[in-house]
Design an enzyme around this catalytic site. Structure first.
Site, PDB file in Angstrom:
ATOM      1  N   HIS A 115      -4.349  -5.461   8.148  1.00 51.19           N
ATOM      2  CA  HIS A 115      -3.622  -4.072   8.349  1.00 51.19           C
ATOM      3  C   HIS A 115      -4.421  -2.672   9.596  1.00 51.19           C
ATOM      4  O   HIS A 115      -5.214  -2.553   9.391  1.00 51.19           O
ATOM      5  CB  HIS A 115      -3.657  -3.278   7.164  1.00 51.19           C
ATOM      6  CG  HIS A 115      -2.863  -2.741   6.591  1.00 51.19           C
ATOM      7  ND1 HIS A 115      -1.640  -2.833   6.166  1.00 51.19           N
ATOM      8  CD2 HIS A 115      -3.152  -0.832   6.576  1.00 51.19           C
ATOM      9  CE1 HIS A 115      -0.992  -1.519   6.198  1.00 51.19           C
ATOM     10  NE2 HIS A 115      -2.606  -0.731   6.244  1.00 51.19           N
ATOM     11  N   HIS A 125      -4.137   2.626   1.615  1.00 44.96           N
ATOM     12  CA  HIS A 125      -3.944   3.436   0.968  1.00 44.96           C
ATOM     13  C   HIS A 125      -3.742   3.161  -0.426  1.00 44.96           C
ATOM     14  O   HIS A 125      -3.655   3.761  -0.357  1.00 44.96           O
ATOM     15  CB  HIS A 125      -2.204   3.833   2.201  1.00 44.96           C
ATOM     16  CG  HIS A 125      -2.294   5.014   2.933  1.00 44.96           C
ATOM     17  ND1 HIS A 125      -2.771   6.063   2.907  1.00 44.96           N
ATOM     18  CD2 HIS A 125      -1.788   4.533   3.924  1.00 44.96           C
ATOM     19  CE1 HIS A 125      -2.327   6.902   3.936  1.00 44.96           C
ATOM     20  NE2 HIS A 125      -1.444   6.047   4.841  1.00 44.96           N
ATOM     21  N   GLU A 172       0.863  -0.956   0.001  1.00 47.54           N
ATOM     22  CA  GLU A 172       0.438   0.286   0.110  1.00 47.54           C
ATOM     23  C   GLU A 172       0.482   1.353  -0.169  1.00 47.54           C
ATOM     24  O   GLU A 172       0.571   2.136  -0.118  1.00 47.54           O
ATOM     25  CB  GLU A 172      -0.964  -0.177   1.228  1.00 47.54           C
ATOM     26  CG  GLU A 172      -0.371   0.171   2.423  1.00 47.54           C
ATOM     27  CD  GLU A 172      -1.691   0.870   3.357  1.00 47.54           C
ATOM     28  OE1 GLU A 172      -2.758   0.894   3.371  1.00 47.54           O
ATOM     29  OE2 GLU A 172      -0.722   1.563   4.595  1.00 47.54           O
ATOM     30  N   ASN A 173       2.000   1.289  -0.283  1.00 45.49           N
ATOM     31  CA  ASN A 173       3.063   2.291   0.419  1.00 45.49           C
ATOM     32  C   ASN A 173       4.029   2.732  -0.399  1.00 45.49           C
ATOM     33  O   ASN A 173       4.975   3.050  -0.751  1.00 45.49           O
ATOM     34  CB  ASN A 173       3.811   2.359   1.538  1.00 45.49           C
ATOM     35  CG  ASN A 173       3.031   2.674   3.196  1.00 45.49           C
ATOM     36  OD1 ASN A 173       3.191   1.731   3.810  1.00 45.49           O
ATOM     37  ND2 ASN A 173       1.951   3.944   3.143  1.00 45.49           N
TER      38      ASN A 173
END
Length: 269
Positions: free
Chosen positions: A160, A68, A39-40
Site C-alpha cells: 500500500h 486509513h 481501508e476506504n
C-alpha cells in the site's frame, strides 16, 4: 490455486460493486480465495463492522488495510478482534489488526501480508526491512538466499504505497521470495501486470473498486473546486460510474510461484 483480489473498495459504491459482481466473477474465474483492500470501506475512511460484514457475506475471505485502516476510532476494538483484517506489517505492534494470516481451504493454504510505503505516506517502519525480517522468521535463516521457491505455501503481499518507484523496487526486491506483490492506494489501475523473472507476480496498482465517475472515489465537483480555489471542503463519496478493478492470480500451490496474473477492469451497468 486461483486468487481474486479487489483493489481499494471505496465506500458504499465499492461495497455494492463487489456484491453485484462477485457471483459472476466467481463463476468465471473459479477463485479458491477472495481478497480485497478495505481501508476506504466506510465512506472512504476506515472500516466498520457493518461495512466489512457486507464483504464477508458476499464471499470475501479476508481483507488488507493501509494507512486509513484506523480512521474510525469507534472500530478499533472490532479491528483488534477480527483476525481476517490484515494490517500493515511495518506499523507498530500495538496498532490494532492482524499482521499476517494463513487462509486454508481443503488442502490449500495462502499467506497474506500487507505493508505500507514510506514515500509521501504517514510515518512507518521501513517496508523492505520489515519484509526481510518476516521472511527470515518464517521461511529462511539464510540472509543471502536469493530465491525462496519452493515456498511451503503461496504468499502474497499488498504493498500500500503512493510512489510507483517504491512499488516497483519492492517488486524486484521480493521477486523469488513471494508469490505476488500487488500495489494498492493510488486508486488508479496500472497496465503493467507481469510475472517477474524469478516467479513473482507484480502490478503497480490494482486500482479502485467503486465509483469511477469521481476523483479517486470522491465527487469530482468537490475535488475540482478544491484544486481551483485551494479552499478545503468536506469530501463526499460519489456513487456514479461503478467499476470493478481487480486481479486474478494463478499460483502453483506446490512451489508458490506465480503462473499467471490477469488484470480485471469492468464497468457495471
Amino acid at each position: 490455486m486461483k486468487v481474486l483480489f479487489f483493489g481499494d473498495v471505496y465506500g458504499k459504491a465499492g461495497r455494492q460493486t463487489v456484491q453485484l459482481t462477485l457471483p459472476e466473477l466467481k463463476e468465471e474465474f473459479q477463485p479458491d480465495f477472495i481478497l480485497a483492500n478495505c481501508e476506504n470501506l466506510a465512506d472512504g475512511k476506515g472500516v466498520t463492522e457493518k461495512t466489512l460484514n457486507q464483504l464477508f457475506n458476499a464471499g470475501v475471505d479476508a481483507v488488507t488495510g493501509g494507512n486509513h485502516l484506523w480512521d474510525r476510532t469507534e472500530s478499533l476494538e472490532y479491528i483488534r478482534g477480527q483476525n481476517r483484517i490484515i494490517k500493515p506489517l511495518n506499523y507498530p505492534e500495538d496498532a490494532p489488526g492482524n499482521p499476517y494470516i494463513i487462509l486454508a481451504k481443503e488442502n490449500l493454504r495462502l499467506g497474506v501480508l500487507c505493508l505500507c510505503g514510506q514515500l509521501l505516506m504517514p510515518p512507518c517502519n521501513n517496508p523492505f526491512t520489515a519484509l526481510s525480517e518476516f521472511i527470515k522468521l518464517h521461511f529462511t535463516k539464510d540472509a543471502e538466499q536469493v530465491s525462496l521457491f519452493p515456498l511451503p505455501y503461496p504468499v502474497i503481499l499488498d504493498f500500500h504505497c503512493e510512489a510507483t518507484s517504491e512499488k516497483r523496487a519492492m517488486g524486484w526486491f521480493a521477486d523469488g521470495q513471494l508469490s505476488a506483490v500487488l500495489g494498492t492506494h493510488t486508486h488508479i489501475q496500472t497496465a503493467d501486470e507481469e510475472i517477474l523473472p524469478l516467479g513473482t507476480a507484480y502490478i503497480t496498482d490494482i486500482g479502485m473498486t467503486g465509483s469511477h465517475n469521481s476523483v479517486i472515489g470522491v465527487k469530482k465537483e468537490i475535488i475540482i473546486e478544491k484544486f481551483r480555489t485551494s479552499v478545503p471542503n468536506r469530501f463526499e463519496s460519489s456513487d456514479l460510474g461503478l467499476q470493478v478493478n481487480a486481479v486474478c492470480l494463478e499460483l502453483d500451490s506446490e512451489t508458490g510461484k506465480a503462473l499467471n496474473i490477469m488484470r480485471i477492469r469492468r464497468n457495471i451497468e
